[in-house]
Write an enzyme that holds these catalytic residues in place. Structure first.
Site, PDB file in Angstrom:
ATOM      1  N   ARG A 184      -5.217  -9.161 -15.533  1.00  0.00           N
ATOM      2  CA  ARG A 184      -3.780  -8.971 -15.708  1.00  0.00           C
ATOM      3  C   ARG A 184      -3.460  -8.816 -17.199  1.00  0.00           C
ATOM      4  O   ARG A 184      -4.173  -9.353 -18.048  1.00  0.00           O
ATOM      5  CB  ARG A 184      -3.008 -10.159 -15.134  1.00  0.00           C
ATOM      6  N   LYS A 217      -3.377 -17.113 -12.676  1.00  0.00           N
ATOM      7  CA  LYS A 217      -2.228 -17.793 -12.088  1.00  0.00           C
ATOM      8  C   LYS A 217      -2.625 -19.176 -11.583  1.00  0.00           C
ATOM      9  O   LYS A 217      -3.706 -19.353 -11.037  1.00  0.00           O
ATOM     10  CB  LYS A 217      -1.665 -16.954 -10.929  1.00  0.00           C
ATOM     11  N   HIS A 274      -0.362  -1.889 -15.830  1.00  0.00           N
ATOM     12  CA  HIS A 274      -1.076  -2.356 -14.643  1.00  0.00           C
ATOM     13  C   HIS A 274      -1.667  -1.217 -13.822  1.00  0.00           C
ATOM     14  O   HIS A 274      -2.389  -1.451 -12.861  1.00  0.00           O
ATOM     15  CB  HIS A 274      -0.178  -3.255 -13.792  1.00  0.00           C
ATOM     16  N   ARG A 277      -5.260  -1.822 -14.013  1.00  0.00           N
ATOM     17  CA  ARG A 277      -5.740  -2.840 -13.059  1.00  0.00           C
ATOM     18  C   ARG A 277      -5.866  -2.231 -11.667  1.00  0.00           C
ATOM     19  O   ARG A 277      -6.870  -2.438 -10.969  1.00  0.00           O
ATOM     20  CB  ARG A 277      -4.764  -4.017 -13.060  1.00  0.00           C
ATOM     21  N   HIS A 313      -6.992 -12.657  -6.898  1.00  0.00           N
ATOM     22  CA  HIS A 313      -6.034 -12.763  -5.796  1.00  0.00           C
ATOM     23  C   HIS A 313      -6.327 -14.017  -4.971  1.00  0.00           C
ATOM     24  O   HIS A 313      -7.470 -14.247  -4.584  1.00  0.00           O
ATOM     25  CB  HIS A 313      -6.126 -11.540  -4.876  1.00  0.00           C
ATOM     26  N   TYR A 347      -5.674  -1.970  -1.422  1.00  0.00           N
ATOM     27  CA  TYR A 347      -6.479  -0.955  -2.096  1.00  0.00           C
ATOM     28  C   TYR A 347      -7.392  -0.200  -1.135  1.00  0.00           C
ATOM     29  O   TYR A 347      -7.836   0.903  -1.435  1.00  0.00           O
ATOM     30  CB  TYR A 347      -7.318  -1.594  -3.206  1.00  0.00           C
TER      31      TYR A 347
END
Length: 306
Positions: free
Chosen positions: A148, A180, A251, A254, A277, A286
């Site tokens: 990120r 995160k 992004h 990414r 994730h 994806y």
């Protein structure tokens, strides 16, 4: 419970210290909840006074202002988080948001660019300058790892890990990031990114294995970390030179990383781990990109395709 501002500050402090949310995420919560609180009369002095109808009215007004369903859904998520916190901390007796359904949000396929566009992008920064070398190193590492933007902006020299094989003499390069929820993960990258990082660091008198601890990996002229907003702006400007359309922010690198990995046979769970994730469903989007592209090709090329 008369001081709503104090309660909101305590909530944001909880998000930072207990939930380990990033400053960008907390700013998004603050924006949503400021709008929510300001929608009520100034006579509101207690969050216990807020009921379900008041929340519905706020969301309805946001729809009337032509905000997208995705934005409304995020606003409601922020509201729900606030009231969950207030229930847990025993500051309110009932949760007025508990049965409010989230608006249906259409899932859009993430934007990505072809590998040929990536190759063109790499050639844009002026590598005769320190800033250009820095930007080339940033883009190479960004695309090589799929991390990120916020994670990239927080890297320091100690984030780079070099694993040497004593038997073969080969080196493996990895970057350690804090994602995160303060979750740490390690992502490998290749010789190309290593080359440009080292070339850039040499202009600062360092190398990729300097072992200088908390010095920023990517720095400004004052040896301070390059600001998130600066990286975002510079990468966006570069991308606009090689690609057209919407959603051309940083992004896209990414998304391109994940798309190219899966297109070339990477295991989806491995890609999930690399991207950081928490849910596989976030990564599965994806897997739908290639079929969608094939549908468009078929529709445009086949006589009976449409």
């Amino acid at each position: 419970m008369n001081d709503i501002k104090l309660i909101m500050d305590e909530f944001y402090d909880y998000l930072k210290k207990e939930r380990a949310f990033s400053s960008h995420t907390i700013d998004a919560y603050r924006n949503d909840l400021d709008r929510f609180i300001l929608s009520f009369p100034k006579t509101l002095s207690d969050l216990n006074q807020i009921d379900k109808d008041m929340i519905y009215n706020f969301l309805s007004e946001e729809f009337d202002k032509n905000y997208k369903s995705k934005t409304i859904a995020r606003r409601l998520a922020s509201i729900k988080s606030l009231f969950k916190y207030l229930i847990r901390s025993e500051q309110i007796s009932q949760n007025p948001s508990i049965n409010i359904k989230t608006p249906k949000v259409e899932k859009k396929l993430p934007n990505f660019v072809d590998i040929k566009v990536i190759d063109k992008l790499m050639e844009i920064p002026d590598i005769k300058t320190t800033k250009g070398l820095r930007d080339r190193a940033i883009i190479e590492l960004f695309y090589s790892t799929g991390i990120r933007l916020s994670e990239l902006a927080n890297l320091d020299l100690s984030s780079i890990i070099i694993d040497s094989n004593k038997n073969t003499g080969e080196e493996n390069y990895m970057v350690k990031v804090l994602g995160k929820g303060e979750k740490e993960r390690i992502i490998p990258f290749g010789k190309e990114a290593k080359y440009w990082i080292d070339k850039y660091l040499n202009t600062r008198g360092f190398s990729i294995n300097s072992g200088l601890g908390n010095l920023p990996l990517f720095a400004n002229s004052k040896e301070k970390p390059v600001a998130y907003s600066t990286i975002k702006r510079r990468i966006r400007n570069y991308i606009k030179l090689v690609s057209e359309g919407e959603g051309l922010g940083p992004h896209i690198l990414r998304h391109s990383f994940a798309t190219h990995m899966i297109d070339r046979g990477a295991d989806i769970r491995s890609v999930q781990e690399l991207l950081g994730h928490s849910s596989l469903s976030s990564t599965q989007i994806y897997t739908h990109i290639k079929p969608e592209r094939m549908k468009k090709v078929h529709a445009n090329a086949h006589p009976h395709g449409k």
